[in-house]
Design a protein around this motif. Structure first.
Motif, mmCIF file in Angstrom:
data_model
loop_
_atom_site.group_PDB
_atom_site.id
_atom_site.type_symbol
_atom_site.label_atom_id
_atom_site.label_comp_id
_atom_site.label_asym_id
_atom_site.label_seq_id
_atom_site.Cartn_x
_atom_site.Cartn_y
_atom_site.Cartn_z
ATOM 1 N N PRO A 32 -4.775 -11.077 -12.099
ATOM 2 C CA PRO A 32 -5.815 -10.048 -12.052
ATOM 3 C C PRO A 32 -5.327 -8.713 -11.488
ATOM 4 N N VAL A 33 -4.045 -8.627 -11.158
ATOM 5 C CA VAL A 33 -3.500 -7.449 -10.476
ATOM 6 C C VAL A 33 -2.732 -6.568 -11.455
ATOM 7 N N THR A 34 -3.005 -5.254 -11.372
ATOM 8 C CA THR A 34 -2.235 -4.255 -12.104
ATOM 9 C C THR A 34 -1.698 -3.239 -11.107
ATOM 10 N N ASN A 35 -0.402 -2.971 -11.160
ATOM 11 C CA ASN A 35 0.208 -1.985 -10.270
ATOM 12 C C ASN A 35 0.246 -0.629 -10.954
ATOM 13 N N MET A 36 -0.145 0.393 -10.209
ATOM 14 C CA MET A 36 -0.172 1.769 -10.702
ATOM 15 C C MET A 36 0.651 2.611 -9.730
ATOM 16 N N TYR A 37 1.684 3.271 -10.225
ATOM 17 C CA TYR A 37 2.571 4.077 -9.378
ATOM 18 C C TYR A 37 2.266 5.546 -9.626
ATOM 19 N N ILE A 38 1.952 6.266 -8.571
ATOM 20 C CA ILE A 38 1.494 7.651 -8.742
ATOM 21 C C ILE A 38 2.158 8.583 -7.740
ATOM 22 N N ASP A 39 2.364 9.819 -8.150
ATOM 23 C CA ASP A 39 2.749 10.881 -7.220
ATOM 24 C C ASP A 39 1.890 12.117 -7.445
ATOM 25 N N GLY A 40 0.740 11.938 -8.080
ATOM 26 C CA GLY A 40 -0.206 13.012 -8.333
ATOM 27 C C GLY A 40 -1.344 12.483 -9.177
ATOM 28 N N PRO A 41 -2.323 13.333 -9.497
ATOM 29 C CA PRO A 41 -3.442 12.900 -10.336
ATOM 30 C C PRO A 41 -2.953 12.263 -11.636
ATOM 31 N N THR A 42 -3.575 11.170 -11.997
ATOM 32 C CA THR A 42 -3.173 10.438 -13.201
ATOM 33 C C THR A 42 -4.341 9.584 -13.663
ATOM 34 N N LEU B 181 -15.684 -14.723 -17.889
ATOM 35 C CA LEU B 181 -14.677 -15.666 -17.393
ATOM 36 C C LEU B 181 -14.481 -15.434 -15.898
ATOM 37 N N GLU B 182 -14.813 -16.429 -15.098
ATOM 38 C CA GLU B 182 -14.851 -16.246 -13.648
ATOM 39 C C GLU B 182 -13.513 -15.794 -13.074
ATOM 40 N N THR B 183 -12.424 -16.390 -13.544
ATOM 41 C CA THR B 183 -11.116 -16.060 -12.987
ATOM 42 C C THR B 183 -10.638 -14.670 -13.379
ATOM 43 N N SER B 184 -11.288 -14.055 -14.370
ATOM 44 C CA SER B 184 -10.918 -12.704 -14.801
ATOM 45 C C SER B 184 -12.099 -11.756 -14.718
ATOM 46 N N GLN B 185 -13.034 -12.065 -13.822
ATOM 47 C CA GLN B 185 -14.211 -11.220 -13.661
ATOM 48 C C GLN B 185 -13.891 -9.942 -12.890
ATOM 49 N N THR B 186 -12.878 -10.022 -12.011
ATOM 50 C CA THR B 186 -12.476 -8.868 -11.205
ATOM 51 C C THR B 186 -11.008 -8.552 -11.467
ATOM 52 N N THR B 187 -10.726 -7.290 -11.673
ATOM 53 C CA THR B 187 -9.336 -6.848 -11.776
ATOM 54 C C THR B 187 -9.055 -5.886 -10.635
ATOM 55 N N TYR B 188 -7.869 -5.997 -10.077
ATOM 56 C CA TYR B 188 -7.475 -5.189 -8.927
ATOM 57 C C TYR B 188 -6.386 -4.218 -9.363
ATOM 58 N N VAL B 189 -6.665 -2.930 -9.246
ATOM 59 C CA VAL B 189 -5.650 -1.918 -9.532
ATOM 60 C C VAL B 189 -5.045 -1.500 -8.199
ATOM 61 N N MET B 190 -3.772 -1.817 -8.009
ATOM 62 C CA MET B 190 -3.066 -1.492 -6.774
ATOM 63 C C MET B 190 -2.392 -0.134 -6.938
ATOM 64 N N ILE B 191 -2.723 0.792 -6.041
ATOM 65 C CA ILE B 191 -2.216 2.153 -6.121
ATOM 66 C C ILE B 191 -1.018 2.293 -5.194
ATOM 67 N N ASN B 192 0.146 2.449 -5.773
ATOM 68 C CA ASN B 192 1.380 2.604 -5.011
ATOM 69 C C ASN B 192 1.812 4.068 -5.050
#
Length: 376
Positions: free
Chosen positions: A32-42, A139-150
């Motif tokens: 359920p985790v997606t990593n997002m790498y940022i150094d400014g608005p995106t 689908l309960e196991t995919s009801q929430t997705t987490y976007v991790m902001i790095n």
């Protein structure tokens, strides 16, 4: 008709779902985790998927689920923070899957400002599906997705170039650094060459104290590009062979029973450390605790950044998440040197405030700009 996709999803879910069609966040079947790498608005697009094509349009409601941040931290031992209010936007509060399709049109998630971001903080924004217009189950196991902001941090490190090193004279005989039953020692490093191979016994010292607790590359017992923990009769060599011109986060974690070597959060070697003497980073043997030096030599040819010593055993997740920066007030953080600049006294400041500043062997240092984390 039961589709193959429906059957596959049902096999991996709770039996209560049965073989009914379900909807879920696209791409969350495995995590359920997606990593997002940022150094400014995106921005990034989110979508949902149904397990079969629809005969009529369906809308799926979505919310920003702030409470899920604390729940995720409690479950995984992490310390993510919710994105600051006003720093993000979502283009819609629902997804639409059109008739004849099983994937929705995208909803856009935007980072609109980083003005209120804390330096080095790890952020998370969870999105949860709350309902569908036609009653299709989620689908309960995919009801929430987490976007991790790095946050991608632009900083600099010292290029030691096999001629410079950093000493820490106030650590020698310092009681805070003696008799450590548990210890984590970590640093980021990029090797220009494995210089130690040209000098007997082929050692390039990275961080620590000779004959007690030292991370180094090379030895007569291993290849020049293997990482080794040396000292206390608890030595261990990495299974990984390291490359030049590539950033690594390296660490040793000794929890009092096992000493484990890590590279970028992955265990690459371990040994039994139970019954060994406590770790003594305050030992004055061979000039004590250093970065890039041991035994009056054994210099390293590489760039260093983010050196730290802890009085607790960090988890692999912590090692990965904290590689670029940590809060200087973090629990168990004994010493923290960013290795990114000199103060007015030409010293490298101990960020913990304990005053154990590093002293470079020369003030004519070469600095190299770097971005952290490194995104492939």
């Amino acid at each position: 008709m039961i589709t193959l996709a429906t059957a596959a999803l049902a096999a991996g879910c709770q039996k209560a779902i049965g073989y009914e069609d379900v909807v879920y966040f696209t791409g969350t079947e495995n995590s359920p985790v997606t990593n997002m790498y940022i150094d400014g608005p995106t921005s990034m697009g989110l979508s949902v998927t149904s397990s079969s094509k629809l005969s009529s349009d369906m809308s799926v409601s979505v919310v920003v689920d702030e409470a899920a941040v604390d729940a995720y931290n409690a479950a995984h031992g992490t310390a993510y923070k919710m994105l600051p209010e006003g720093s993000y936007s979502l283009s819609s509060d629902s997804f639409t899957i059109s008739a004849g399709s099983n994937v929705s049109q995208p909803v856009t998630f935007d980072i609109v400002s980083m003005d209120d971001f804390e330096e080095g903080a790890l952020y998370c924004i969870p999105f949860s599906l709350t309902g569908t217009s036609n009653g299709m189950k989620i689908l309960e196991t995919s009801q929430t997705t987490y976007v991790m902001i790095n946050q991608i941090i632009t900083t600099q490190g010292i290029n030691l170039q096999q001629s410079n090193y950093v000493s820490f004279p106030t650590i020698t005989n310092n009681a805070d650094y003696q008799d450590l039953s548990v210890c984590t020692m970590e640093i980021r490093v990029k090797m220009n060459s494995f210089y130690g191979a040209t000098a007997n016994p082929g050692i390039a010292s990275v961080i620590g104290v000779e004959e007690n607790f030292l991370l180094r590359f090379g030895d007569i017992s291993c290849d020049k590009n293997q990482l080794q923990l040396a000292g206390r009769g608890a030595s261990v060599t990495s299974s990984l062979h390291f490359s030049t011109d590539r950033w690594y986060h390296i660490a040793v974690v000794d929890d009092g029973s096992t000493a484990t070597l890590y590279a970028d959060g992955e265990a690459v070697g371990s040994t039994d450390s139970s019954g060994k003497d406590p770790i003594n980073l305050a030992w004055d043997y061979m000039d004590g605790f250093h970065v890039g030096f041991s035994e009056r030599g054994r210099l390293m040819d590489g760039v260093v950044s983010e050196a730290r010593v802890w009085t607790r055993a960090l988890t692999p997740t912590e090692l990965v998440n904290n590689q670029c920066y940590v809060d200087p007030a973090s629990e168990g953080l004994l010493g923290y040197w960013r290795l990114d600049s000199l103060n007015d006294e030409n010293k490298i400041v101990d960020m913990t405030g304990r005053g154990n500043d590093g002293e470079p062997s020369s003030t004519s240092l070469t600095w190299e700009e770097l971005k952290c984390p490194v995104v492939d």
